[in-house]
Design a protein around this motif. Structure first.
Motif, PDB file in Angstrom:
ATOM      1  N   VAL A  52       0.671  -1.208   0.042  1.00  0.00           N
ATOM      2  CA  VAL A  52       0.023  -0.098  -0.063  1.00  0.00           C
ATOM      3  C   VAL A  52       0.976   1.067   0.126  1.00  0.00           C
ATOM      4  N   TYR A  53       1.986   1.360   0.674  1.00  0.00           N
ATOM      5  CA  TYR A  53       2.770   2.359   0.659  1.00  0.00           C
ATOM      6  C   TYR A  53       3.556   2.603  -0.446  1.00  0.00           C
ATOM      7  N   GLN A  54       4.072   1.399  -1.153  1.00  0.00           N
ATOM      8  CA  GLN A  54       4.509   1.559  -2.517  1.00  0.00           C
ATOM      9  C   GLN A  54       3.877   1.994  -3.439  1.00  0.00           C
ATOM     10  N   ALA A  55       2.540   1.493  -3.321  1.00  0.00           N
ATOM     11  CA  ALA A  55       1.289   2.025  -4.646  1.00  0.00           C
ATOM     12  C   ALA A  55       1.337   3.768  -4.185  1.00  0.00           C
ATOM     13  N   ALA A  56       1.125   3.972  -2.977  1.00  0.00           N
ATOM     14  CA  ALA A  56       1.027   5.447  -2.719  1.00  0.00           C
ATOM     15  C   ALA A  56       2.240   6.433  -3.363  1.00  0.00           C
ATOM     16  N   LYS A  57       3.444   5.885  -3.026  1.00  0.00           N
ATOM     17  CA  LYS A  57       4.859   6.520  -3.752  1.00  0.00           C
ATOM     18  C   LYS A  57       4.713   6.507  -5.123  1.00  0.00           C
ATOM     19  N   GLU A  58       4.430   5.458  -5.730  1.00  0.00           N
ATOM     20  CA  GLU A  58       4.257   5.482  -7.313  1.00  0.00           C
ATOM     21  C   GLU A  58       3.439   6.524  -7.721  1.00  0.00           C
ATOM     22  N   ARG A  59       2.152   6.516  -6.928  1.00  0.00           N
ATOM     23  CA  ARG A  59       1.158   7.711  -7.568  1.00  0.00           C
ATOM     24  C   ARG A  59       1.733   9.119  -7.285  1.00  0.00           C
ATOM     25  N   LEU A  60       2.558   9.169  -6.308  1.00  0.00           N
ATOM     26  CA  LEU A  60       3.284  10.395  -6.152  1.00  0.00           C
ATOM     27  C   LEU A  60       4.125  10.780  -7.293  1.00  0.00           C
TER      28      LEU A  60
END
Length: 648
Positions: free
Chosen positions: A604-612
């Motif tokens: 979930v953290y990695q997905a949020a970082k990729e969206r950024l």
């Protein structure tokens, strides 16, 4: 018959009386107030009428009395004195505030700020047996006397004077009190001055007493202005997105005081160019504010000293080091839960609380505040000091690079846009052969924290995102550019953030005690203090290690060891994202787990970082540059370390 045109002219009131051929006489009444803020009372008698006037000189007092006389003449003629209908500006010698406005200004501690009652001083002037001076039925006054309190600030109290002068007018008889002793640092003298209005105190710091007094008065003036505007418009757009000045000043003061206190015996390492700190409050209450971290530094590790074992701190900029100190504090809070028989039982004195379904979160009544002595490097400080809050049109030479991702310069200061970088992918062999190691600017990192939180990838396995509540700067705050740098440039492009991640918009503020520019060369060390230990660490910013060559408690290796200790003993946060689901159980061979693999266990953290990162690319602001992947290919070497030493 009175000449009405002459009465309503803009001539001096005494000149008008002379031209009207009126017999009058002046009589001095009394002198009030301390030597630095005298108030003179004058009485004028015309026929059988008496009028009073007050001012900071006899000349002003006589003019005020004559003006009251002319106002009475016009009242009999059914006319009023002319008023100045021009818009208020900061250079006009006009009354800006009334006493009723000050008395209605509630402070954050529910104190009342008002002009003091001088009736006791009047009684002392006349003797205890004499009553206070009050106007008789036949006596007129240009302004009420000091008993009861005047309803208007003297005309000489204007914004053309300094904030310290304004304080003297508002707080007659109570000057700004200097601290008993200056706060001494190796590189400068910092003086502390306390400005008191009723029971409310405002502190100011500076390299001289004059600057400290100016800062204290500026802090008081800002609060009075807030209280003057807020009752009329609680949701005024000018106040939206800004932290209360009193709390902002308190945050800056306690961080500076903590740094001064812990470095008073270490002259060599007390030199600094940038200071940062993190404070946690409970319901934004100043009395409950706790300093979590205090750090200094403006350098990054040299490429030749990068560690493949996670033993070097790559970025020793003050705000980045402060965030890592906050992570140490969060690990210490999780250790409290891991040390009790049932880790799901809430701990009252902890900043964290269990979450239903697994994991933990920052308590809702806690706020995290980041203080930086100057604007973070990168997009947040690319502006002219003379620009307006919303420059139209933008004439800055670097206006075409507004919002662009920027990187720090190895072994130097300043930043350069990413698009000017030759390579956007860094490799280990390239850096070892002489390519400059690129590190993202602090403005870009703060923008990243506003999306993925301060806790980082590892802690996201057991902890919900921890966001900044406010960002307080000691100098170089331009709200328009700072907002763009930390969240405004991506808010229209970032989409599909997986819950509980969101785009956080921290409140902004600038401390009244502004930081002076330090022209000296920036030191090559970084001082890092966390509330979990009594003494600070001193890192060599070039090597990323302690001065004795040992790894810091802030390095990746230490963080990885803390994570392995708590993750074995605490319930995990659910890690479900669309069709991606992290295993609920940890692998049995944690000892052989790589650091990079541990970070990937938080999808979930990695997905949020990729969206950024996608938002920056969609906004055409550049691509986020990552460190060589070889840096994260290491295992935990401190699995069997003593928890007391590890979490200290």
């Amino acid at each position: 018959m009175m000449n009405i045109e002459l009465l309503t002219s803009n001539k001096h009131p005494i000149c008008v009386l002379n031209e009207l051929d009126v017999d009058y006489s002046f009589k001095d009444l009394m002198v009030l107030g301390p030597p630095h803020n005298r108030m003179f009372g004058v009485e004028i008698t015309v026929a059988d009428m008496t009028f009073e006037g007050w001012g900071h000189s006899k000349r002003e007092a006589r003019a005020a009395a004559a003006r009251a006389c002319l106002a009475a003449f016009l009242a009999r003629a059914g006319r009023v004195m002319p008023t100045n209908d021009k818009p208020q500006d900061f250079t006009a010698d006009e009354n800006l505030y009334s006493a009723s406005e000050f008395q209605s200004m509630d402070t954050t501690t529910s104190e009342t700020v008002s002009i003091p009652d001088m009736s006791n001083q009047i009684k002392n002037k006349q003797g205890n047996s004499s009553p206070a001076v009050t106007p008789s039925p036949a006596r007129h006054s240009s302004a009420p006397t000091w008993a009861p309190p005047r309803t208007r600030v003297p005309s000489t109290c204007c914004m053309r004077t300094t904030p310290a002068h304004l304080h003297m007018h508002l707080r007659a008889g109570s000057p700004l009190d200097s601290a008993q002793a200056p706060l001494q640092l190796a590189h400068s003298m910092r003086f502390k001055v306390v400005c008191q209005i009723k029971e409310q105190k405002f502190e100011g710091y500076g390299s001289s007493k004059k600057l400290a007094k100016l800062a204290a008065a500026r802090s008081a003036l800002a609060v009075l202005e807030e209280r003057r505007v807020e009752p009329l418009a609680p949701h005024h757009p000018a106040r939206t997105g800004f932290l209360h000045q009193t709390l902002a000043d308190h945050i800056a003061n306690i961080i500076n005081e903590k740094f001064s206190d812990m470095m008073k015996l270490d002259v060599m390492h007390s030199k600094r160019k940038a200071l940062a700190g993190i404070v946690i409050t409970i319901n934004n209450n100043m009395k409950d504010a706790r300093v979590i971290a205090v750090t200094t530094g403006t350098k990054c590790v040299s490429g030749e000293h990068m560690s493949v074992r996670g033993r070097a701190v790559n970025d020793c900029h003050a705000e980045v080091a402060a965030r890592r100190c906050l992570q140490r504090h969060l690990y210490a809070e999780l250790l409290k839960y891991a040390s009790q028989p049932d880790p799901r039982v809430p701990i009252l004195e902890s900043d964290l609380e269990p979450v239903a379904g697994g994991g933990y979160q920052l308590k809702p009544n806690r706020q995290v505040h980041l203080y930086i002595s100057t604007a973070p490097c990168g997009d947040g400080r690319i502006f002219s000091p003379h620009e307006q809050h919303e420059p139209e049109p933008d004439r800055h030479p670097n206006r075409l690079a507004r919002g662009q991702l920027r990187t720090k310069i190895e072994s130097g200061e300043g930043t350069i846009p990413v698009k000017n970088s030759v390579n956007t992918v860094q490799t280990w062999d390239g850096v070892m052969q002489g390519e400059r190691l690129l590190t993202m600017s602090c403005s870009d990192k703060v923008a990243r924290w506003c999306v993925v939180g301060l806790q980082g990838a590892l802690l996201s396995r057991v902890l919900r995102p921890v966001y900044l509540h406010s960002l307080v700067l000691g100098s170089l705050l331009h709200p328009h550019h700072m907002y763009r740098a930390i969240c405004g440039r991506i808010e229209a492009f970032i989409t599909s953030l997986p819950p509980p991640y969101r785009l956080q918009r921290p409140l902004l503020a600038r401390a009244a005690s502004t930081e002076a520019r330090t022209p000296a060369r920036a030191p090559t060390f970084s001082v890092c203090w966390c509330c979990t230990t009594p003494d600070p660490e001193v890192l060599n910013a070039t090597t990323g290690k302690l001065e004795n060559g040992q790894p810091s408690l802030l390095c990746k290796q230490s963080m990885f060891a803390r994570w392995q200790h708590v993750v074995r003993r605490l319930p995990q946060l659910p890690q479900e994202l669309d069709d991606v689901k992290a295993p609920a159980q940890l692998p049995s061979n944690l000892e052989s787990l790589l650091y990079k693999e541990a970070k990937q266990m938080c999808p979930v953290y990695q997905a949020a970082k990729e969206r950024l990162f996608e938002a920056f690319e969609n906004a055409k602001l550049g691509r986020w540059i990552k460190k060589p992947i070889e840096q994260d290919q290491f295992v935990c070497e401190l699995v069997d370390a003593d928890p007391k030493a590890l979490f200290a």
